[in-house]
Design a protein around this motif. Sequence first.
Motif, PDB file in Angstrom:
ATOM      1  N   LEU A   1       0.834  -1.196   0.000  1.00  0.00           N
ATOM      2  CA  LEU A   1       0.000   0.000   0.000  1.00  0.00           C
ATOM      3  C   LEU A   1       0.874   1.253   0.000  1.00  0.00           C
ATOM      4  O   LEU A   1       0.642   2.195  -0.764  1.00  0.00           O
ATOM      5  CB  LEU A   1      -0.935   0.001   1.219  1.00  0.00           C
ATOM      6  N   GLU A   2       1.897   1.238   0.846  1.00  0.00           N
ATOM      7  CA  GLU A   2       2.822   2.375   0.912  1.00  0.00           C
ATOM      8  C   GLU A   2       3.471   2.620  -0.450  1.00  0.00           C
ATOM      9  O   GLU A   2       3.660   3.765  -0.859  1.00  0.00           O
ATOM     10  CB  GLU A   2       3.896   2.133   1.980  1.00  0.00           C
ATOM     11  N   GLU A   3       3.838   1.541  -1.139  1.00  0.00           N
ATOM     12  CA  GLU A   3       4.454   1.686  -2.463  1.00  0.00           C
ATOM     13  C   GLU A   3       3.486   2.327  -3.454  1.00  0.00           C
ATOM     14  O   GLU A   3       3.881   3.169  -4.263  1.00  0.00           O
ATOM     15  CB  GLU A   3       4.921   0.316  -2.982  1.00  0.00           C
ATOM     16  N   ALA A   4       2.236   1.939  -3.364  1.00  0.00           N
ATOM     17  CA  ALA A   4       1.232   2.542  -4.253  1.00  0.00           C
ATOM     18  C   ALA A   4       1.060   4.026  -3.912  1.00  0.00           C
ATOM     19  O   ALA A   4       0.900   4.864  -4.810  1.00  0.00           O
ATOM     20  CB  ALA A   4      -0.102   1.800  -4.127  1.00  0.00           C
ATOM     21  N   LEU A   5       1.117   4.357  -2.627  1.00  0.00           N
ATOM     22  CA  LEU A   5       0.998   5.765  -2.214  1.00  0.00           C
ATOM     23  C   LEU A   5       2.221   6.566  -2.668  1.00  0.00           C
ATOM     24  O   LEU A   5       2.092   7.723  -3.075  1.00  0.00           O
ATOM     25  CB  LEU A   5       0.822   5.871  -0.691  1.00  0.00           C
ATOM     26  N   ASP A   6       3.392   5.943  -2.625  1.00  0.00           N
ATOM     27  CA  ASP A   6       4.609   6.598  -3.135  1.00  0.00           C
ATOM     28  C   ASP A   6       4.443   6.900  -4.623  1.00  0.00           C
ATOM     29  O   ASP A   6       4.757   7.988  -5.096  1.00  0.00           O
ATOM     30  CB  ASP A   6       5.838   5.674  -2.993  1.00  0.00           C
ATOM     31  N   GLU A   7       3.952   5.894  -5.340  1.00  0.00           N
ATOM     32  CA  GLU A   7       3.768   6.047  -6.780  1.00  0.00           C
ATOM     33  C   GLU A   7       2.767   7.171  -7.066  1.00  0.00           C
ATOM     34  O   GLU A   7       2.995   8.025  -7.931  1.00  0.00           O
ATOM     35  CB  GLU A   7       3.292   4.708  -7.373  1.00  0.00           C
ATOM     36  N   TYR A   8       1.693   7.190  -6.305  1.00  0.00           N
ATOM     37  CA  TYR A   8       0.685   8.249  -6.470  1.00  0.00           C
ATOM     38  C   TYR A   8       1.321   9.630  -6.277  1.00  0.00           C
ATOM     39  O   TYR A   8       1.066  10.565  -7.033  1.00  0.00           O
ATOM     40  CB  TYR A   8      -0.464   8.045  -5.471  1.00  0.00           C
ATOM     41  N   ALA A   9       2.173   9.737  -5.252  1.00  0.00           N
ATOM     42  CA  ALA A   9       2.788  11.030  -4.927  1.00  0.00           C
ATOM     43  C   ALA A   9       3.671  11.534  -6.066  1.00  0.00           C
ATOM     44  O   ALA A   9       3.911  12.730  -6.191  1.00  0.00           O
ATOM     45  CB  ALA A   9       3.591  10.907  -3.636  1.00  0.00           C
ATOM     46  N   LYS A  10       4.149  10.617  -6.916  1.00  0.00           N
ATOM     47  CA  LYS A  10       5.030  11.010  -8.031  1.00  0.00           C
ATOM     48  C   LYS A  10       4.241  11.408  -9.279  1.00  0.00           C
ATOM     49  O   LYS A  10       4.810  11.930 -10.225  1.00  0.00           O
ATOM     50  CB  LYS A  10       5.934   9.832  -8.416  1.00  0.00           C
ATOM     51  N   ARG A  11       2.982  11.095  -9.301  1.00  0.00           N
ATOM     52  CA  ARG A  11       2.202  11.359 -10.519  1.00  0.00           C
ATOM     53  C   ARG A  11       1.914  12.848 -10.674  1.00  0.00           C
ATOM     54  O   ARG A  11       1.710  13.559  -9.684  1.00  0.00           O
ATOM     55  CB  ARG A  11       0.867  10.592 -10.468  1.00  0.00           C
TER      56      ARG A  11
END
Length: 250
Positions: free
Chosen positions: A233-243
């Motif tokens: 989940l954290e990885e998906a949130l990291d990815e979201y933050a980069k979009r």
Amino acid sequence: MSAVFFKKSETKIDRSQRILPRHVGIIMDGNGRWAKKRGMPRQAGHQVGAANFKKITRYCNSIGIKHLTVYAFSTENWKRPKEEINALMDLFYDYLIEALRDFSEENIRTVFIGDVTAFSPKLQELIRETEAISADKTGMRLNIAMNYGGRDEIVKAVREISADVAEGKLRPEEIDGALISRHLYTFDQPDPDLIIRPSGEYRTSNFLLWQSAYAEYVFMDDILWPDFSTENLEEALDEYAKRNRRFGGV
Ligand code: IPE
Ligand code: IPE
Ligand code: MG
């Protein structure tokens, strides 16, 4: 973790500074394959998936996610063998009993989205009770999508709006996107910012069709829902933050 639609980049995200999505959607997929890989019946995967759902839900609330919508059972899932449907209904029952017992301690408001009238009277009663006991919670709003379909939801909205037009309460020119949004199950919530789907399927499967017009998708192809961890989940949130979200602008 790997996923098709993004490459794991070296850019490190400072999680304390990261912008969190207001509304996260999760398509909890891959329970059947998880069980099959272990030589177990599909139902066993649903059981472990349900336990994981509780863990991830609590975690989302603990890190400050305000809205979480999880896809638990679609309008199309009735096509599955009777045995599997029955097992899923038993799991929903157990979950609701547990939610009524334990969730009073959690600061989570639970709402069921979808046509719950298709479920047994007993399940419907438990659904209503769960919604009622959590109605005053001030923490995360959790939507559990059960017998939910994005198309079904839009059909429901069109019917309600047409009825208002037929009764002379509304003129067709007054129908706009905002009005349609107000007739959806999520009428009082922001649209999802991030939708996560594990299991390697790259489709929406009828999840939040109208609301996801500008959602960011993270498809994770090497994890099945029962194994989906807080770190995933954290990885998906990291990815979201980069979009870089543009909503059609520049
Ligand atoms: C998701 O897992 C749970 C439900 C749809 C109820 P699946 O049961 O779809 O698992 P796979 O996709 O067959 O592995
Ligand atoms: C979507 O998964 C529904 C849920 C996770 C509840 P499915 O497994 O039903 O979707 P398809 O059939 O692979 O598109
Ligand atoms: Mg599936």
